[in-house]
Motif scaffolding. Structure first.
Motif, PDB file in Angstrom:
ATOM      1  N   ASN A  16       0.814  -1.205   0.000  1.00  0.00           N
ATOM      2  CA  ASN A  16       0.000   0.000   0.000  1.00  0.00           C
ATOM      3  C   ASN A  16       0.853   1.263   0.000  1.00  0.00           C
ATOM      4  O   ASN A  16       0.505   2.270  -0.622  1.00  0.00           O
ATOM      5  CB  ASN A  16      -0.947   0.002   1.205  1.00  0.00           C
ATOM      6  N   ILE A  17       1.983   1.231   0.710  1.00  0.00           N
ATOM      7  CA  ILE A  17       2.897   2.377   0.714  1.00  0.00           C
ATOM      8  C   ILE A  17       3.429   2.634  -0.693  1.00  0.00           C
ATOM      9  O   ILE A  17       3.447   3.771  -1.177  1.00  0.00           O
ATOM     10  CB  ILE A  17       4.072   2.149   1.690  1.00  0.00           C
ATOM     11  N   LEU A  18       3.861   1.561  -1.373  1.00  0.00           N
ATOM     12  CA  LEU A  18       4.373   1.705  -2.733  1.00  0.00           C
ATOM     13  C   LEU A  18       3.296   2.256  -3.668  1.00  0.00           C
ATOM     14  O   LEU A  18       3.568   3.111  -4.514  1.00  0.00           O
ATOM     15  CB  LEU A  18       4.877   0.359  -3.245  1.00  0.00           C
ATOM     16  N   ALA A  19       2.069   1.767  -3.505  1.00  0.00           N
ATOM     17  CA  ALA A  19       0.972   2.234  -4.353  1.00  0.00           C
ATOM     18  C   ALA A  19       0.683   3.715  -4.112  1.00  0.00           C
ATOM     19  O   ALA A  19       0.460   4.475  -5.060  1.00  0.00           O
ATOM     20  CB  ALA A  19      -0.283   1.403  -4.081  1.00  0.00           C
ATOM     21  N   MET A  20       0.689   4.150  -2.859  1.00  0.00           N
ATOM     22  CA  MET A  20       0.409   5.550  -2.546  1.00  0.00           C
ATOM     23  C   MET A  20       1.527   6.467  -3.029  1.00  0.00           C
ATOM     24  O   MET A  20       1.279   7.604  -3.451  1.00  0.00           O
ATOM     25  CB  MET A  20       0.165   5.722  -1.041  1.00  0.00           C
ATOM     26  N   ILE A  21       2.775   5.984  -2.982  1.00  0.00           N
ATOM     27  CA  ILE A  21       3.887   6.774  -3.521  1.00  0.00           C
ATOM     28  C   ILE A  21       3.715   6.951  -5.028  1.00  0.00           C
ATOM     29  O   ILE A  21       3.893   8.050  -5.566  1.00  0.00           O
ATOM     30  CB  ILE A  21       5.236   6.089  -3.205  1.00  0.00           C
TER      31      ILE A  21
ATOM     32  N   GLY B 226      -2.687  15.446 -18.122  1.00  0.00           N
ATOM     33  CA  GLY B 226      -3.764  15.711 -17.170  1.00  0.00           C
ATOM     34  C   GLY B 226      -4.661  14.507 -16.916  1.00  0.00           C
ATOM     35  O   GLY B 226      -4.724  13.985 -15.798  1.00  0.00           O
ATOM     36  N   PRO B 227      -5.390  14.034 -17.947  1.00  0.00           N
ATOM     37  CA  PRO B 227      -6.314  12.911 -17.704  1.00  0.00           C
ATOM     38  C   PRO B 227      -5.612  11.620 -17.295  1.00  0.00           C
ATOM     39  O   PRO B 227      -6.131  10.858 -16.483  1.00  0.00           O
ATOM     40  CB  PRO B 227      -7.034  12.742 -19.054  1.00  0.00           C
ATOM     41  N   THR B 228      -4.405  11.381 -17.827  1.00  0.00           N
ATOM     42  CA  THR B 228      -3.708  10.135 -17.512  1.00  0.00           C
ATOM     43  C   THR B 228      -3.219  10.116 -16.072  1.00  0.00           C
ATOM     44  O   THR B 228      -3.319   9.101 -15.376  1.00  0.00           O
ATOM     45  CB  THR B 228      -2.517   9.920 -18.465  1.00  0.00           C
ATOM     46  N   THR B 229      -2.675  11.242 -15.594  1.00  0.00           N
ATOM     47  CA  THR B 229      -2.179  11.274 -14.214  1.00  0.00           C
ATOM     48  C   THR B 229      -3.305  11.079 -13.213  1.00  0.00           C
ATOM     49  O   THR B 229      -3.158  10.314 -12.248  1.00  0.00           O
ATOM     50  CB  THR B 229      -1.447  12.597 -13.916  1.00  0.00           C
ATOM     51  N   TRP B 230      -4.441  11.741 -13.424  1.00  0.00           N
ATOM     52  CA  TRP B 230      -5.548  11.593 -12.478  1.00  0.00           C
ATOM     53  C   TRP B 230      -6.116  10.183 -12.524  1.00  0.00           C
ATOM     54  O   TRP B 230      -6.490   9.616 -11.487  1.00  0.00           O
ATOM     55  CB  TRP B 230      -6.632  12.617 -12.767  1.00  0.00           C
ATOM     56  N   LEU B 231      -6.182   9.597 -13.721  1.00  0.00           N
ATOM     57  CA  LEU B 231      -6.691   8.236 -13.826  1.00  0.00           C
ATOM     58  C   LEU B 231      -5.755   7.251 -13.141  1.00  0.00           C
ATOM     59  O   LEU B 231      -6.181   6.407 -12.345  1.00  0.00           O
ATOM     60  CB  LEU B 231      -6.867   7.859 -15.298  1.00  0.00           C
ATOM     61  N   MET B 232      -4.455   7.371 -13.411  1.00  0.00           N
ATOM     62  CA  MET B 232      -3.490   6.452 -12.806  1.00  0.00           C
ATOM     63  C   MET B 232      -3.393   6.642 -11.296  1.00  0.00           C
ATOM     64  O   MET B 232      -3.136   5.693 -10.555  1.00  0.00           O
ATOM     65  CB  MET B 232      -2.112   6.636 -13.440  1.00  0.00           C
ATOM     66  N   ALA B 233      -3.602   7.886 -10.848  1.00  0.00           N
ATOM     67  CA  ALA B 233      -3.547   8.145  -9.406  1.00  0.00           C
ATOM     68  C   ALA B 233      -4.582   7.326  -8.651  1.00  0.00           C
ATOM     69  O   ALA B 233      -4.386   6.967  -7.483  1.00  0.00           O
ATOM     70  CB  ALA B 233      -3.750   9.636  -9.132  1.00  0.00           C
ATOM     71  N   VAL B 234      -5.697   6.998  -9.315  1.00  0.00           N
ATOM     72  CA  VAL B 234      -6.719   6.137  -8.708  1.00  0.00           C
ATOM     73  C   VAL B 234      -6.451   4.673  -9.042  1.00  0.00           C
ATOM     74  O   VAL B 234      -6.541   3.798  -8.190  1.00  0.00           O
ATOM     75  CB  VAL B 234      -8.130   6.531  -9.203  1.00  0.00           C
ATOM     76  N   GLU B 235      -6.083   4.402 -10.296  1.00  0.00           N
ATOM     77  CA  GLU B 235      -5.939   3.024 -10.756  1.00  0.00           C
ATOM     78  C   GLU B 235      -4.852   2.247 -10.001  1.00  0.00           C
ATOM     79  O   GLU B 235      -4.969   1.039  -9.808  1.00  0.00           O
ATOM     80  CB  GLU B 235      -5.623   2.997 -12.251  1.00  0.00           C
ATOM     81  N   VAL B 236      -3.777   2.920  -9.604  1.00  0.00           N
ATOM     82  CA  VAL B 236      -2.675   2.197  -8.954  1.00  0.00           C
ATOM     83  C   VAL B 236      -2.979   1.847  -7.511  1.00  0.00           C
ATOM     84  O   VAL B 236      -2.223   1.092  -6.888  1.00  0.00           O
ATOM     85  CB  VAL B 236      -1.359   3.021  -9.002  1.00  0.00           C
ATOM     86  N   LEU B 237      -4.067   2.361  -6.957  1.00  0.00           N
ATOM     87  CA  LEU B 237      -4.353   2.169  -5.533  1.00  0.00           C
ATOM     88  C   LEU B 237      -5.226   0.942  -5.278  1.00  0.00           C
ATOM     89  O   LEU B 237      -6.292   0.800  -5.885  1.00  0.00           O
ATOM     90  CB  LEU B 237      -5.050   3.409  -4.969  1.00  0.00           C
ATOM     91  N   PRO B 238      -4.804   0.047  -4.378  1.00  0.00           N
ATOM     92  CA  PRO B 238      -5.657  -1.079  -3.975  1.00  0.00           C
ATOM     93  C   PRO B 238      -6.903  -0.582  -3.246  1.00  0.00           C
ATOM     94  O   PRO B 238      -6.900   0.516  -2.670  1.00  0.00           O
ATOM     95  CB  PRO B 238      -4.753  -1.887  -3.029  1.00  0.00           C
ATOM     96  N   GLY B 239      -7.959  -1.386  -3.252  1.00  0.00           N
ATOM     97  CA  GLY B 239      -9.229  -0.994  -2.649  1.00  0.00           C
ATOM     98  C   GLY B 239      -9.151  -0.503  -1.224  1.00  0.00           C
ATOM     99  O   GLY B 239      -9.755   0.528  -0.884  1.00  0.00           O
TER     100      GLY B 239
END
Length: 494
Positions: A256-261, A376-389
């Motif tokens: 989770n730490i790696l994902a949030m980074i 813009g759209p890619t960073t915001w999308l990936m910022a959510v996509e990389v995070l576990p539930g």
């Protein structure tokens, strides 16, 4: 086929409702670009000092710093849709009340500046609380393959909020803009949110699986995909963050730490490319360039380019890998920033730049193309996509807070930095930021295109593996007895 079309229509309608509100949120950040030139005019009744004007422009970003993490936590407690319904009336009021500062009685009492600044504080607070819910809600409602497109639709609506301020700034007073913009963005968006369901994955995290399943089926029309998403969500149901100690325990797990980074890298680095600074100070930049075209109209041209680029992004995100888009966008924006910096360097060195007057408008349009069509759209999308539930809400709140810190520092210090390194130094800094972002994208960020919720969690749990080697399947494993049982139950319920 009919059900599939119906589910797609629901996804578009829900995302567009959130998008309308998003356009109101984004207009808050660039409202100063339309209002300040009018307020700084010699016959203006509002006389901000340079420092006051700087605060007026950037205080919404400052409020996003503490507000995003709080908003993410509240979002997980009450649900993204409910949070919208609670805060949207406050948002509309805080925007519209700025018109009061134009009343003569308020100005005679010396309270106009206070009304404007306090309104901006409230606007920034509400926007910051809603910001995490925006991306999370759209991500959790839409199907895997449509998340990129629907996120880009959010960017289109956000750009419409920017462009709306730029256009109305050419023809309307700042006080008229203050009631007109929320009237055509926040009000209809609020109606759309009222007609939309709560996030189904949030409902599943709260133990309301039957309700979640029904909503998911309406928005997916694919029982296999519904089963996969609910399995990935419900398996962590016993790990719900109901206390601060439990929240910290989940957050401090290495995956989770790696994902949030990774999530925060996206949101921080895009600001080092000049995203917020150019949007807020675009009129000032054109005025410094002295290209012979009204700076307000130049900003509209760049805004139109951004809107067109966001439309292109909706196609790109549906078909292309995220990392490829980021690298291409950074390369385009960084190259444009380099040549804009070169123009200002030649101008500051007293070279005749008359034959280069086309460069600032063209360069900023190309820079905006790279940012709006990819970064813009890619960073915001990936910022959510990389995070576990288990850490999606909190992790995205942290990423948004880091974005706000970067955007506020960059925007608030723009005028001061400008006096030290000049406009050319600022744009060459943006070029360096684009290069650094590309390096981090290649080395650290995982590819999320086509990955399911389970794939993302598997990637971080097996961080020694390269994400491209993790099998991607649109269907659940056929040998999984739990899934088979789940599908059988789903058929009976749906």
């Amino acid at each position: 086929m009919e059900k599939s079309l119906s589910s797609t229509a629901r996804q578009i309608m829900t995302s567009s409702s959130i998008g309308l509100v998003m356009s109101g949120q984004m207009s808050v950040w660039v409202y100063a670009a339309a209002a300040l030139p009018q307020m700084e005019h010699s016959n203006s009744t509002i006389n901000f000092t340079p420092d006051e004007a700087s605060w007026f422009a950037t205080v919404p970003l400052m409020m996003t710093i503490p507000g995003s993490a709080v908003g993410a936590t509240i979002c997980e407690m009450v649900g993204p849709r409910r949070l919208y319904l609670i805060l949207l009336p406050v948002f509309w009021f805080s925007y519209t009340v700025m018109t009061v500062a134009s009343w003569k009685v308020i100005q005679d009492a010396g309270a106009a500046k206070m009304v404007l600044l306090m309104s901006r504080v409230i606007q920034g607070s509400v926007v910051s609380l809603l910001f995490p819910a925006t991306s999370i809600y759209v991500y959790e409602v839409n199907r895997h393959r449509w998340r990129g497109t629907m996120t880009s639709i959010l960017e289109i609506w956000g750009t419409w909020g920017f462009l709306l301020c730029y256009i109305t700034g050419c023809f309307m007073s700042w006080s008229t803009i203050a009631w007109f913009v929320p009237l055509i963005t926040i009000v209809p968006g609020s109606i759309g949110v009222m007609l939309s369901p709560e996030s189904p994955l949030w409902l599943a995290r709260k133990g309301k699986e039957e309700e979640a399943r029904k909503i998911l089926y309406r928005y997916r029309c694919n029982l296999q995909e519904v089963a996969e998403d609910l399995k990935a969500t419900c398996k962590n149901q016993g790990q719900k963050t109901q206390s601060l100690s439990e929240l910290l325990r989940v957050m401090t797990k290495k995956p989770n730490i790696l994902a949030m980074i990774a999530s925060s890298i996206n949101t921080i680095m895009k600001e080092l490319v000049g995203f917020a600074v150019i949007n807020i100070y675009i009129v000032h930049i054109f005025d410094s360039a002295g290209v012979g075209l009204d700076p307000r109209y130049s900003s509209v041209i760049v805004g139109v380019v951004r809107l067109a680029a966001n439309t292109i992004a909706s196609l790109l995100l549906h078909h292309f890998r995220r990392k490829v888009l980021l690298i291409c966008g950074n390369t385009l924006a960084g190259t444009a920033a380099f040549f804009i910096g070169l123009f200002f360097y030649l101008k500051s060195s007293n070279y005749d730049v008359t034959w280069l007057e086309w460069l600032p408008v063209t360069g900023l349009a190309i820079h905006m193309l790279g940012c709006a069509a990819a970064i813009g759209p890619t960073t915001w999308l990936m910022a959510v996509e990389v995070l576990p539930g288990p850490v999606r809400s909190v992790g995205f709140g942290i990423a948004t807070t880091n974005f706000a810190i970067a955007a506020f520092v960059m925007s608030k210090t723009f005028v001061s930095v400008l006096s030290y390194i000049g406009m050319y130094g600022v744009f060459w800094f943006f070029t360096a930021g684009a290069i650094a972002f590309n390096i981090l994208t290649i080395i650290f960020l995982p590819e999320t295109f086509g990955k399911s919720l389970q794939d993302i969690e598997d990637y971080w749990n097996k961080s020694s593996k390269v994400m491209e080697k993790i099998p991607v399947s649109d269907n659940a494993d056929t040998g999984d007895l739990d899934t088979a049982s789940f599908l059988s139950h789903s058929n009976k319920v749906v």
